[in-house]
Design a protein around this motif. Structure first.
Motif, PDB file in Angstrom:
ATOM      1  N   ALA A 197       0.836  -1.207   0.000  1.00 43.39           N
ATOM      2  CA  ALA A 197       0.000   0.000   0.000  1.00 43.39           C
ATOM      3  C   ALA A 197       0.869   1.254   0.000  1.00 43.39           C
ATOM      4  CB  ALA A 197      -0.941  -0.009   1.204  1.00 43.39           C
ATOM      5  N   LEU A 198       1.972   1.234   0.748  1.00 44.15           N
ATOM      6  CA  LEU A 198       2.880   2.385   0.737  1.00 44.15           C
ATOM      7  C   LEU A 198       3.411   2.619  -0.671  1.00 44.15           C
ATOM      8  CD1 LEU A 198       4.939   1.797   4.034  1.00 44.15           C
ATOM      9  CD2 LEU A 198       3.273   3.623   3.613  1.00 44.15           C
ATOM     10  N   SER A 199       3.767   1.535  -1.364  1.00 39.65           N
ATOM     11  CA  SER A 199       4.302   1.711  -2.720  1.00 39.65           C
ATOM     12  C   SER A 199       3.230   2.287  -3.649  1.00 39.65           C
ATOM     13  CB  SER A 199       4.869   0.381  -3.250  1.00 39.65           C
ATOM     14  OG  SER A 199       4.008  -0.215  -4.192  1.00 39.65           O
ATOM     15  N   GLY A 200       1.986   1.877  -3.453  1.00 35.65           N
ATOM     16  CA  GLY A 200       0.908   2.444  -4.265  1.00 35.65           C
ATOM     17  C   GLY A 200       0.693   3.925  -3.967  1.00 35.65           C
ATOM     18  N   ALA A 201       0.678   4.276  -2.686  1.00 33.74           N
ATOM     19  CA  ALA A 201       0.437   5.675  -2.312  1.00 33.74           C
ATOM     20  C   ALA A 201       1.586   6.562  -2.795  1.00 33.74           C
ATOM     21  CB  ALA A 201       0.257   5.781  -0.794  1.00 33.74           C
ATOM     22  N   LEU A 202       2.826   6.037  -2.731  1.00 33.85           N
ATOM     23  CA  LEU A 202       3.970   6.821  -3.224  1.00 33.85           C
ATOM     24  C   LEU A 202       3.861   7.055  -4.729  1.00 33.85           C
ATOM     25  CD1 LEU A 202       7.107   5.399  -1.357  1.00 33.85           C
ATOM     26  CD2 LEU A 202       6.196   7.724  -1.231  1.00 33.85           C
ATOM     27  N   MET A 203       3.456   6.036  -5.459  1.00 39.29           N
ATOM     28  CA  MET A 203       3.215   6.211  -6.895  1.00 39.29           C
ATOM     29  C   MET A 203       2.179   7.314  -7.113  1.00 39.29           C
ATOM     30  SD  MET A 203       3.373   5.233 -10.174  1.00 39.29           S
ATOM     31  CE  MET A 203       3.553   3.540 -10.788  1.00 39.29           C
ATOM     32  N   GLY A 204       1.177   7.357  -6.252  1.00 43.44           N
ATOM     33  CA  GLY A 204       0.158   8.399  -6.349  1.00 43.44           C
ATOM     34  C   GLY A 204       0.752   9.792  -6.188  1.00 43.44           C
ATOM     35  N   VAL A 205       1.674   9.938  -5.243  1.00 44.96           N
ATOM     36  CA  VAL A 205       2.322  11.245  -5.059  1.00 44.96           C
ATOM     37  C   VAL A 205       3.158  11.588  -6.279  1.00 44.96           C
ATOM     38  CG1 VAL A 205       4.056  12.504  -3.724  1.00 44.96           C
ATOM     39  CG2 VAL A 205       2.345  11.093  -2.560  1.00 44.96           C
ATOM     40  N   ARG A 206       3.898  10.613  -6.777  1.00 44.54           N
ATOM     41  CA  ARG A 206       4.775  10.850  -7.925  1.00 44.54           C
ATOM     42  C   ARG A 206       3.966  11.296  -9.149  1.00 44.54           C
ATOM     43  NH1 ARG A 206       7.462   7.171 -10.930  1.00 44.54           N
ATOM     44  NH2 ARG A 206       6.921   5.440  -9.576  1.00 44.54           N
ATOM     45  N   LYS A 207       2.764  10.744  -9.307  1.00 47.53           N
ATOM     46  CA  LYS A 207       1.921  11.127 -10.438  1.00 47.53           C
ATOM     47  C   LYS A 207       1.024  12.321 -10.095  1.00 47.53           C
ATOM     48  CE  LYS A 207       1.622   8.488 -13.685  1.00 47.53           C
ATOM     49  NZ  LYS A 207       2.396   8.364 -14.928  1.00 47.53           N
ATOM     50  N   ARG A 208       1.243  12.938  -8.917  1.00 45.84           N
ATOM     51  CA  ARG A 208       0.467  14.108  -8.468  1.00 45.84           C
ATOM     52  C   ARG A 208      -1.019  13.846  -8.394  1.00 45.84           C
ATOM     53  NH1 ARG A 208       2.747  19.142 -11.785  1.00 45.84           N
ATOM     54  NH2 ARG A 208       4.501  19.661 -10.484  1.00 45.84           N
ATOM     55  N   LEU A 209      -1.389  12.645  -7.985  1.00 49.42           N
ATOM     56  CA  LEU A 209      -2.806  12.353  -7.784  1.00 49.42           C
ATOM     57  C   LEU A 209      -3.281  13.032  -6.516  1.00 49.42           C
ATOM     58  CD1 LEU A 209      -2.837   8.548  -8.657  1.00 49.42           C
ATOM     59  CD2 LEU A 209      -2.964  10.522 -10.178  1.00 49.42           C
ATOM     60  N   ASP A 210      -4.607  13.199  -6.395  1.00 46.92           N
ATOM     61  CA  ASP A 210      -5.128  13.739  -5.150  1.00 46.92           C
ATOM     62  C   ASP A 210      -5.291  12.610  -4.129  1.00 46.92           C
ATOM     63  OD1 ASP A 210      -7.594  12.439  -5.624  1.00 46.92           O
ATOM     64  OD2 ASP A 210      -8.351  14.136  -6.766  1.00 46.92           O
ATOM     65  N   VAL A 211      -5.837  12.951  -2.981  1.00 44.01           N
ATOM     66  CA  VAL A 211      -5.875  11.978  -1.891  1.00 44.01           C
ATOM     67  C   VAL A 211      -6.753  10.776  -2.247  1.00 44.01           C
ATOM     68  CG1 VAL A 211      -7.768  13.081  -0.641  1.00 44.01           C
ATOM     69  CG2 VAL A 211      -6.085  11.736   0.617  1.00 44.01           C
ATOM     70  N   VAL A 212      -7.788  11.003  -3.049  1.00 41.14           N
ATOM     71  CA  VAL A 212      -8.624   9.872  -3.475  1.00 41.14           C
ATOM     72  C   VAL A 212      -7.814   8.936  -4.366  1.00 41.14           C
ATOM     73  CG1 VAL A 212     -10.613   9.228  -4.899  1.00 41.14           C
ATOM     74  CG2 VAL A 212     -10.800  11.129  -3.280  1.00 41.14           C
TER      75      VAL A 212
ATOM     76  N   MET B 176      -4.605   8.583  -4.382  1.00 41.38           N
ATOM     77  CA  MET B 176      -3.623   7.899  -3.541  1.00 41.38           C
ATOM     78  C   MET B 176      -4.248   6.700  -2.836  1.00 41.38           C
ATOM     79  SD  MET B 176      -1.718  11.167  -1.775  1.00 41.38           S
ATOM     80  CE  MET B 176      -0.813  10.126  -0.610  1.00 41.38           C
ATOM     81  N   ALA B 177      -5.451   6.893  -2.297  1.00 46.93           N
ATOM     82  CA  ALA B 177      -6.100   5.805  -1.562  1.00 46.93           C
ATOM     83  C   ALA B 177      -6.482   4.656  -2.505  1.00 46.93           C
ATOM     84  CB  ALA B 177      -7.343   6.327  -0.834  1.00 46.93           C
ATOM     85  N   VAL B 178      -6.933   5.009  -3.715  1.00 44.82           N
ATOM     86  CA  VAL B 178      -7.281   3.954  -4.679  1.00 44.82           C
ATOM     87  C   VAL B 178      -6.032   3.171  -5.069  1.00 44.82           C
ATOM     88  CG1 VAL B 178      -8.094   3.520  -7.034  1.00 44.82           C
ATOM     89  CG2 VAL B 178      -9.317   5.151  -5.586  1.00 44.82           C
ATOM     90  N   LEU B 179      -4.938   3.877  -5.375  1.00 48.93           N
ATOM     91  CA  LEU B 179      -3.709   3.162  -5.747  1.00 48.93           C
ATOM     92  C   LEU B 179      -3.181   2.332  -4.584  1.00 48.93           C
ATOM     93  CD1 LEU B 179      -1.315   5.189  -8.027  1.00 48.93           C
ATOM     94  CD2 LEU B 179      -3.090   3.569  -8.599  1.00 48.93           C
ATOM     95  N   ALA B 180      -3.222   2.886  -3.374  1.00 48.49           N
ATOM     96  CA  ALA B 180      -2.735   2.133  -2.214  1.00 48.49           C
ATOM     97  C   ALA B 180      -3.541   0.846  -2.040  1.00 48.49           C
ATOM     98  CB  ALA B 180      -2.819   2.996  -0.950  1.00 48.49           C
ATOM     99  N   SER B 181      -4.871   0.970  -2.126  1.00 50.99           N
ATOM    100  CA  SER B 181      -5.723  -0.206  -1.909  1.00 50.99           C
ATOM    101  C   SER B 181      -5.541  -1.238  -3.014  1.00 50.99           C
ATOM    102  CB  SER B 181      -7.192   0.203  -1.862  1.00 50.99           C
ATOM    103  OG  SER B 181      -7.393   1.234  -0.935  1.00 50.99           O
ATOM    104  N   MET B 182      -5.515  -0.773  -4.266  1.00 50.40           N
ATOM    105  CA  MET B 182      -5.445  -1.726  -5.374  1.00 50.40           C
ATOM    106  C   MET B 182      -4.084  -2.409  -5.429  1.00 50.40           C
ATOM    107  SD  MET B 182      -8.283  -2.173  -6.846  1.00 50.40           S
ATOM    108  CE  MET B 182      -8.876  -2.165  -5.142  1.00 50.40           C
TER     109      MET B 182
ATOM    110  N   ASP C 127      -8.293  14.491 -10.510  1.00 52.84           N
ATOM    111  CA  ASP C 127      -8.805  15.814 -10.881  1.00 52.84           C
ATOM    112  C   ASP C 127      -9.317  16.632  -9.707  1.00 52.84           C
ATOM    113  OD1 ASP C 127     -11.296  15.025 -10.276  1.00 52.84           O
ATOM    114  OD2 ASP C 127     -12.177  15.640 -12.165  1.00 52.84           O
ATOM    115  N   ARG C 128      -9.214  16.067  -8.497  1.00 56.06           N
ATOM    116  CA  ARG C 128      -9.477  16.803  -7.261  1.00 56.06           C
ATOM    117  C   ARG C 128     -10.935  17.218  -7.087  1.00 56.06           C
ATOM    118  NH1 ARG C 128      -5.484  21.388  -6.140  1.00 56.06           N
ATOM    119  NH2 ARG C 128      -6.278  20.967  -4.078  1.00 56.06           N
ATOM    120  N   GLN C 129     -11.783  16.955  -8.069  1.00 51.03           N
ATOM    121  CA  GLN C 129     -13.203  17.166  -7.835  1.00 51.03           C
ATOM    122  C   GLN C 129     -13.685  16.166  -6.803  1.00 51.03           C
ATOM    123  OE1 GLN C 129     -16.106  17.650 -10.801  1.00 51.03           O
ATOM    124  NE2 GLN C 129     -14.653  18.379 -12.343  1.00 51.03           N
ATOM    125  N   LEU C 130     -14.652  16.565  -6.013  1.00 46.84           N
ATOM    126  CA  LEU C 130     -15.217  15.593  -5.083  1.00 46.84           C
ATOM    127  C   LEU C 130     -16.241  14.758  -5.842  1.00 46.84           C
ATOM    128  CD1 LEU C 130     -15.503  17.349  -1.650  1.00 46.84           C
ATOM    129  CD2 LEU C 130     -13.612  16.161  -2.706  1.00 46.84           C
TER     130      LEU C 130
END
Lengths: 204, 204, 204
Positions: free
Chosen positions: A14-29, A31-37, B144-147
């Protein structure tokens, strides 16, 4: 004990997924989707193929740990990125554990040793493949020539062989997991590489 | 009544999939695939995880409505694109309805309230994620940061809470759907945004 | 006989997956993953939707043939690429066979003729879609305007119609497969194309 190990593996993935989310500038949602998947995707694939309800939708820890990983990376991702070498070791441990556990579960559902080992590998690498596809990248597993699936295959094969010899339960799982973990660590240390098709030049 | 609502939600999601197909210059087959997967993908994921045969492969309307959406967009996509503001409102209604219906179905199959709510969110957002992956883009939902997922989470949570209080059936579904719908509309109106990890700059 | 045909179809699809792996400069693991998913992905989707354990995880040949395809392409990909015109004919045969077999299996599991035909098409084209998604490309099926899904639809529809007339078993499968195969070959020979939405210009 084996549940704690399982949750530890899920945390690292999950940490590796969330970090990928930061690297791709995803928002918190994102990040959570990548971490979970990343953490749960391989196990969900395994359970769908075994035709049983996915464990991820029955266990509380499987939901909470990826959320915790998202929170950690959300606030402290520079620090988490800094301990990447440690994360790679933990990821190898997760790989070993997931391939062994996945193979055993498949054997308990009466798959042949060959098919059970393949499903064990799927369990171990499926989440990472899903993470990369969701992030819009070709899965690292397919091209980066690091030995990642191969240690999982050997660990899964060992688990299936032990099971055939009537060696079940956590000692067998542990032995197979340690084998895959050790091979993965050696592959990283010595830079072992998967071959390219004849005549194909490396892309870098 | 609830079936009509369901088909209306499928129509809106299918229109958004077919429009994406036009935008990516797909042919009519690609438009039909995107329309169907956007509309039905979330429900198929839900049913696979619940380990029941997907409703999309049992109902006539679920097949015909995406085909109708494809035909409409094929001939009149400029007009359909022009009513986009209306489509966004209808999409919010579909989001609300799908998260509530998905959560209720999961609860009827004995998932815990937490897992049922997660599966409800999956039902509501899964089709859109699949649409974007098929179209070769990072899912909008992730960056996209939209809710969008957050209103679905709150609607699914409300559905699970009502169900625990023994409030079943369409009034509960409607209440949860209206909550998610309203939150989504407010989020659009006031531009509420999901946060980025600490220190990450927006990409625009 | 029908099993041999089945394995031949899997071989051709697996070769196309492994060749895509070479084209994208994947390593041998990536080649094997693409070969397997191209060949088996459609059938796995079909079986997940029918809610039965995927045949790919029960048969020895389904595992060994994609491995053999990977080995062949690994060592001799220039030669395999040179016989591409032949491969396209074989691919058309695989398409025909998979749509007919997939539709029949779905009918045997009591899906309606319409839904069974759709699942037959999914069986035939699902692996190629998965191959392209894994390779980081928009699925060819969605945009390239070749008639590929359409012959599969007509073959699947014919299979469903024959089944409704109580014409079962391999003669019906063969007739439907030959219809889809013939239409696919004619579509290639005469360059039949799927239409774009009104006013959309071709992208080349």
């Amino acid at each position: 004990m084996s549940e704690l190990l399982d949750l530890a593996g899920i945390l690292v993935f999950a940490l590796s997924g969330a970090l990928m989310g930061v690297r791709k500038r995803l928002d918190v949602v994102g990040m959570a989707v990548l971490a979970s998947m990343t953490a749960l995707g391989g196990g969900i694939m395994r359970d769908l193929i075994l035709n049983v309800p996915p464990a991820a939708f029955q266990s509380l820890g499987y939901v909470l740990v990826p959320i915790a990983a998202t929170v950690i990376v959300f606030f402290w991702h520079p620090q988490v990125a800094r301990i990447m070498p440690l994360l790679l070791v933990l990821d190898a441990a997760g790989l070993g554990l997931f391939c062994a556990v996945g193979t055993e579960k498949a054997l308990l559902y009466d798959l042949s040793p060959l098919h059970a080992a393949l499903l064990g590998v799927t369990t171990a690498v499926g989440g990472g493949v899903l993470r990369d596809m969701l992030a819009g990248e070709i899965p690292t597993l397919l091209y980066d020539r690091q030995l990642y699936a191969v240690p999982a295959m050997l660990g899964s094969g060992a688990m299936a062989a032990l099971f055939e010899l009537d060696l079940h339960g956590w000692p067998a799982v542990l032995a197979a997991a340690v084998l895959a973990f050790g091979l993965r660590i050696l592959a990283m240390k010595y830079g072992w590489r998967a071959p390219l098709a004849s005549g194909v030049k490396p892309s870098e």
